[in-house]
Design a protein around this motif. Structure first.
Motif, PDB file in Angstrom:
ATOM      1  N   VAL A  16       0.777  -1.111   0.045  1.00  0.00           N
ATOM      2  CA  VAL A  16       0.019  -0.179   0.101  1.00  0.00           C
ATOM      3  C   VAL A  16       1.034   1.062  -0.020  1.00  0.00           C
ATOM      4  N   ALA A  17       0.767   2.240  -0.941  1.00  0.00           N
ATOM      5  CA  ALA A  17       1.525   3.353  -1.129  1.00  0.00           C
ATOM      6  C   ALA A  17       1.099   4.616   0.229  1.00  0.00           C
ATOM      7  N   ALA A  18       1.846   5.258   0.300  1.00  0.00           N
ATOM      8  CA  ALA A  18       1.599   6.407   1.233  1.00  0.00           C
ATOM      9  C   ALA A  18       0.281   6.898   0.930  1.00  0.00           C
ATOM     10  N   PRO A  19      -0.678   7.345   1.643  1.00  0.00           N
ATOM     11  CA  PRO A  19      -1.807   7.981   1.348  1.00  0.00           C
ATOM     12  C   PRO A  19      -1.487   9.377   0.795  1.00  0.00           C
ATOM     13  N   ARG A  20      -2.593  10.044   0.148  1.00  0.00           N
ATOM     14  CA  ARG A  20      -2.628  11.148  -0.398  1.00  0.00           C
ATOM     15  C   ARG A  20      -3.923  11.904   0.107  1.00  0.00           C
ATOM     16  N   PHE A  21      -3.932  12.979   0.179  1.00  0.00           N
ATOM     17  CA  PHE A  21      -5.087  13.997   0.720  1.00  0.00           C
ATOM     18  C   PHE A  21      -5.571  14.887  -0.091  1.00  0.00           C
ATOM     19  N   GLU A  22      -6.884  14.859  -0.191  1.00  0.00           N
ATOM     20  CA  GLU A  22      -7.850  15.761  -1.149  1.00  0.00           C
ATOM     21  C   GLU A  22      -7.225  15.477  -2.721  1.00  0.00           C
ATOM     22  N   GLN A  23      -6.788  16.443  -3.287  1.00  0.00           N
ATOM     23  CA  GLN A  23      -6.323  16.376  -4.683  1.00  0.00           C
ATOM     24  C   GLN A  23      -4.835  16.916  -4.641  1.00  0.00           C
ATOM     25  N   PRO A  35      -9.565  16.443   5.799  1.00  0.00           N
ATOM     26  CA  PRO A  35      -9.290  15.918   4.681  1.00  0.00           C
ATOM     27  C   PRO A  35      -9.547  14.616   4.083  1.00  0.00           C
ATOM     28  N   ARG A  36      -9.929  14.457   3.086  1.00  0.00           N
ATOM     29  CA  ARG A  36     -10.265  12.862   2.563  1.00  0.00           C
ATOM     30  C   ARG A  36      -9.095  12.386   1.909  1.00  0.00           C
ATOM     31  N   VAL A  37      -8.836  11.114   2.195  1.00  0.00           N
ATOM     32  CA  VAL A  37      -7.737  10.313   2.091  1.00  0.00           C
ATOM     33  C   VAL A  37      -7.606   9.127   0.860  1.00  0.00           C
ATOM     34  N   SER A  38      -6.695   9.070   0.146  1.00  0.00           N
ATOM     35  CA  SER A  38      -6.522   8.389  -1.009  1.00  0.00           C
ATOM     36  C   SER A  38      -5.371   7.196  -1.038  1.00  0.00           C
ATOM     37  N   TRP A  39      -5.501   6.538  -1.457  1.00  0.00           N
ATOM     38  CA  TRP A  39      -4.218   5.508  -1.641  1.00  0.00           C
ATOM     39  C   TRP A  39      -4.199   4.493  -2.839  1.00  0.00           C
ATOM     40  N   LYS A  40      -2.931   4.203  -3.242  1.00  0.00           N
ATOM     41  CA  LYS A  40      -2.902   3.067  -4.361  1.00  0.00           C
ATOM     42  C   LYS A  40      -2.346   1.622  -3.746  1.00  0.00           C
ATOM     43  N   THR A  41      -2.725   0.670  -4.375  1.00  0.00           N
ATOM     44  CA  THR A  41      -2.121  -0.681  -3.934  1.00  0.00           C
ATOM     45  C   THR A  41      -1.382  -0.996  -5.035  1.00  0.00           C
ATOM     46  N   ARG A  42      -0.461  -1.955  -4.937  1.00  0.00           N
ATOM     47  CA  ARG A  42       0.499  -2.686  -5.953  1.00  0.00           C
ATOM     48  C   ARG A  42       0.852  -4.006  -5.391  1.00  0.00           C
ATOM     49  N   ILE A  43       1.057  -5.027  -6.669  1.00  0.00           N
ATOM     50  CA  ILE A  43       1.470  -6.218  -6.528  1.00  0.00           C
ATOM     51  C   ILE A  43       3.089  -6.015  -6.194  1.00  0.00           C
ATOM     52  N   ALA A  95      -0.548  16.031  11.071  1.00  0.00           N
ATOM     53  CA  ALA A  95      -0.686  14.683  11.203  1.00  0.00           C
ATOM     54  C   ALA A  95      -0.087  13.896  10.225  1.00  0.00           C
ATOM     55  N   SER A  96       0.406  12.641  10.464  1.00  0.00           N
ATOM     56  CA  SER A  96       0.950  11.722   9.774  1.00  0.00           C
ATOM     57  C   SER A  96      -0.065  10.603   9.729  1.00  0.00           C
ATOM     58  N   VAL A  97      -0.053  10.004   8.812  1.00  0.00           N
ATOM     59  CA  VAL A  97      -1.146   8.945   8.389  1.00  0.00           C
ATOM     60  C   VAL A  97      -0.789   7.817   7.556  1.00  0.00           C
ATOM     61  N   ARG A  98      -1.123   6.586   8.233  1.00  0.00           N
ATOM     62  CA  ARG A  98      -0.725   5.404   7.364  1.00  0.00           C
ATOM     63  C   ARG A  98      -2.069   4.687   7.246  1.00  0.00           C
TER      64      ARG A  98
END
Length: 883
Positions: A16-23, A35-43, A95-98
């Protein structure tokens, strides 16, 4: 819901990549408390054969002031813009977010790397800074000399952290102790300043020192009080002052905070910039430099107390998109001497930015730099710039080597004329700096045909040059305005090529700010006076529909439900206005319209005189906006509104058919744009009507020798209309045509961006005589969206590319192609090639995305993440028939 234990089994095949906030890619000073949170996952590399992964839940963790808080486990497959689970951030709080996610078998991934987010000044009461600038003599029409403002201050030795929050009435670049803060240019962006003035936040901890310090800023007129608009422009559109608004906050180890804000303790004076204007250019006299002006101990003789202007802090807002920055540097590809004796540099690319020179010579010598997009008769040709002089001047101080680029101007140019260069000219001493909003690149396309590749590059460069803080029509002449129709038709292309979500979401707030109470959307935003021709703000199809259609595009491409919720009131007011204007017959057939603007058949002096009836265009757009508004309402759970606007869309569709479709099936405007709009906007209720329209459209294209016959309204949809009705080969015929008017005509004529007119450069090599002839306009480049979906084969079928259709439709003239898009879920890749008797394809699907793959009419295969490869027996000559 439950909290996973540290002993829970871990699925290490998924990262799971480090998250991103809003755009935002740089969430320092974010303007959202939750803030809304997004993340990407990869193999994980090496685990390509890992079991299919489906997210069934996720958990967030925050660390705030050293305190770790676990959020609840959310049973959801969502990973884009998910809600903030924790207490809202307060102003200045970080804040730091995981994040970690759970798969369908109950296994959890490892925690992602942490990402930091920090709130800006969220409450107007946080602002103590006031606008400060020089105390001008009141001559409101004068081109005033840009000033410097400064202040010295002292700090104890316990500096823990420091933040600078800064904006301006005009443009500003800040220095602390002689150090430039940030890489941003032309800041703040142009917004409806009276209602929304954006500020930026910077970590300036390392720039400060214990003891004496100094802070200062260069100021420029910019859009705030510089001349902007047609026919020479208008000054002081937002105010007559030029002022800095800055708040430096230093946090000490014991929690105390020292604030150094713009106030009456600042002073103002002149620096080396003698004049600066976005259209006219900049004049810099290095003999006037004040060494050490932003450092402590400076002799501020000539500086005087500042004047204080007014600003309601409630109107100061955090940015939603990235700043303007230099993103690339180009060297000249050739140097020539013009008939007039000037040195002319060709950078090989029409770009937006400015020059940087390294020069040595006698004190007082002046180098003059003039800019243009095209050449005529061996000289740079500036008539298309109209009132924009696009001229920079640098007067030397006489040092060994002097390096300079302008600060508060930009130009659209490929060619630069240099006069007054001291000594022998060396082209290595000049480079072009490319400036635009520093958006993340997200879309690519490459084919086996170099002309098609160049066309696509022209679209990319056109977008870069016209996304300088907001989406503009052109970047070079005395205009450069946020025309609503241009971005409305180009938004699908733009949102594939770059992550423009934040920038366009911000600009849409300005659209609503400028929208009249009755729902009218101005032709361009922000609004400026423009002479009698453009001053009236009145409803117009295609342009005003940006209020409905562009938020919907952002939702489709970025899965941002927030933007359609925020803009819903604006969109609804627009459709309600058109409903009122159309009346009971549901036909918008009265009033001023630009229609199919810049149809190639229109005369140079009247670009609105198109082949297609402008009221057919208006009614078609009325139906489309009503339908999209209904879909927006349904997405937002507004059932009553959805039912109302679906009903309205149906009524307008029926009215369109009754008014514009003849018994034979032909349209009253027997033109390419008319049929294209009717097909793509689904205005023809029967299969027979659609089939007839498609066949007639293809016939019209053939009758025109495969040359385009559409303007701003028809060009974005004609290729898709042909494709939807089974005439893909004809769409490719349009694409490959190289006689005027056509896309490849512009390429073969040497164009490196998209032109405003199909014949901005005439076949005989002369510039179109029309009064508006730009060589950098992106609207007609909207065909790239069709290139991405049809040649590249990537089409989003669920918001944010959560589900995609992979259906490339090759043509015998292209042997191979590859496309990629960095979606909110990860990178999607499609490549294919025809080799002898076989067609092969490779599709890369990121985690979280489902793809429906249909190749050459084969049975559709639905797949999830991974690399999927195919080979189909299909002789190259038969490819076109198969599709």
């Amino acid at each position: 819901m439950s909290t996973p234990r540290t002993s829970d089994p871990i699925d290490r095949s998924i990262v799971v990549a480090a998250p991103r906030f809003e755009q935002l890619t740089e969430p320092l000073g974010i303007g959202v408390a939750a803030p809304r949170v997004s993340w990407k996952t990869r193999i994980e590399p090496g685990d390509a054969d890992a079991a299919p992964f489906t997210q069934t839940g996720y958990q967030l963790e925050t660390t705030r002031a050293g305190v770790v808080t676990l959020g609840e486990v959310i049973d959801s497959a969502e990973q884009v813009l998910v809600p903030w689970q924790f207490p809202a951030l307060s102003s200045r709080e970080s804040a730091s977010v995981r994040v970690r996610v759970r798969n369908g078998g109950g296994l959890w991934t490892d925690w992602s790397e942490a990402a930091s987010v920090e709130a800006g000044l969220l409450d107007p009461a946080d602002w103590v800074a006031v606008p400060v600038g020089p105390a001008w003599a009141e001559d409101l029409e004068a081109e005033r000399r840009p000033p410097l403002v400064r202040r010295e201050f002292s700090l104890p030795d316990d500096i823990a952290a420091a933040r600078l929050y800064v904006t301006a009435h005009g443009l500003a670049e800040v220095e602390i102790n002689g150090i430039r803060i940030g890489r941003d240019a032309l800041a703040p962006d142009w917004t409806v300043y009276g209602q929304r003035l954006t500020y930026r936040s910077y970590d300036v901890t390392e720039a400060l020192t214990a003891g004496d310090n100094a802070i200062g800023a260069w100021l420029g007129d910019g859009w705030y009080r510089g001349r902007i608009g047609f026919h020479g422009g208008y000054p002081n559109l937002y105010g007559s002052d030029i002022s800095l608004i800055a708040q430096l906050e230093v946090t000490h180890h014991d929690g105390r905070r020292t604030v150094v804000a713009t106030d009456s303790d600042w002073s103002a004076g002149f620096g080396p910039i003698l004049a600066s204007n976005l259209y006219f250019g900049e004049h810099y006299d290095a003999r006037e430099e004040r060494a050490g002006w932003s450092e402590p101990g400076f002799d501020d003789a000539g500086f005087t107390p500042v004047a204080i202007a007014k600003r309601d802090p409630a109107t100061i807002v955090a940015p939603q998109g990235p700043p303007v920055r230099c993103t690339e540097t180009l060297r000249p590809v050739s140097v020539s001497t013009s008939p007039s004796g000037a040195t002319v540099l060709d950078f090989g690319q029409n770009l937006v930015g400015r020059l940087r020179i390294r020069v040595a010579g006698e004190r007082g010598a002046t180098v003059t730099l003039r800019h243009a997009e095209v050449m005529q008769d061996g000289e740079i040709y500036t008539r298309p710039l109209r009132g924009a002089l696009a001229t920079d001047r640098y007067t030397l101080a006489g040092a060994d080597t002097e390096i300079w680029e302008p600060r508060f101007t930009f130009h659209g140019f490929r060619y630069a004329e240099i006069t007054g260069w001291p000594g022998e000219f060396d082209p290595s001493m000049v480079e072009a700096l490319v400036y635009h909003s520093d958006m993340e690149r997200t879309g690519w396309l490459e084919t086996s045909d170099p002309l098609i590749n160049r066309l696509h590059e022209n679209v990319v460069w056109g977008m870069r040059g016209n996304f300088v803080g907001l989406p503009t029509d052109c970047p070079q002449r005395d205009e450069r305005l946020g025309w609503t129709g241009d971005i409305q038709v180009f938004a699908p292309t733009a949102s594939f090529l770059y992550d423009c979500s934040g920038l366009l979401s911000s600009w849409l707030r300005d659209v609503e700010a400028e929208q009249l109470d009755d729902g009218t959307v101005p032709w361009y935003v922000p609004v400026i006076p423009g002479g009698a021709e453009w001053t009236p703000i009145r409803p117009g199809a295609v342009w005003g529909d940006v209020a409905v259609l562009t938020p919907w595009v952002l939702f489709e491409r970025f899965a941002d439900r927030g933007v359609i919720a925020t803009q819903y009131g604006s969109a609804k007011r627009w459709v309600d206005l058109i409903d009122k204007l159309a009346g009971e017959d549901h036909l918008w057939n009265e009033g001023f319209q630009l229609g199919d603007w810049l149809d190639p058949a229109a005369p140079p002096h009247d670009p609105a005189d198109a082949t297609t009836d402008r009221y057919l265009v208006a009614t078609a757009y009325f139906a489309e906006s009503a339908k999209r508004l209904a879909e927006t309402a349904a997405e937002l759970g507004l059932a009553d509104d959805a039912a109302h606007y679906f009903g309205l869309a149906t009524a307008v569709r029926a009215a369109f058919v009754g008014e514009y479709v003849l018994p034979s099936g032909a349209l009253t405007s027997d033109a390419q744009t008319a049929y294209s709009l009717a097909i793509v906007f689904d205005l023809l209720p029967s299969a027979e009507q659609r089939s007839f329209a498609g066949a007639r459209l293809a016939e019209l294209v053939r009758e025109a020798g495969n040359r385009i016959a559409t303007g701003f309204a028809g060009t974005p949809v004609i290729s898709e209309a042909l494709t939807l009705t089974g005439h893909v080969a004809t769409a490719y015929d349009l694409l490959f045509e190289d006689k005027c008017p056509s896309w490849l005509y512009t390429v073969k004529q040497g164009g490196t961006t998209i032109w405003e007119r199909w014949d901005s450069l005439m076949p005989d090599g002369t510039v179109n005589p029309g009064g508006m002839t730009s060589f950098n306009h992106y609207a007609l480049g909207a065909v790239a969206d069709w290139m991405h979906t049809t040649i590249g084969g990537i089409r989003s079928t669920e918001p944010g590319f959560r589900r995609i259709s992979v259906r490339p439709l090759p043509d015998a003239r292209i042997h191979s192609a590859s496309a990629a898009h960095e979606s909110p879920y990860g990178r999607i890749e499609v490549s294919w090639q025809v080799d002898g008797d076989s067609f092969s394809a490779r599709v890369v699907v990121p985690v979280g995305v489902t793809a429906d793959i249909e190749l050459l009419g084969q049975v559709t295969e639905t797949v999830t993440h991974g690399v999927h490869e195919y080979r189909i027996a299909a002789p190259a000559a038969a490819v076109a028939a198969l599709v």
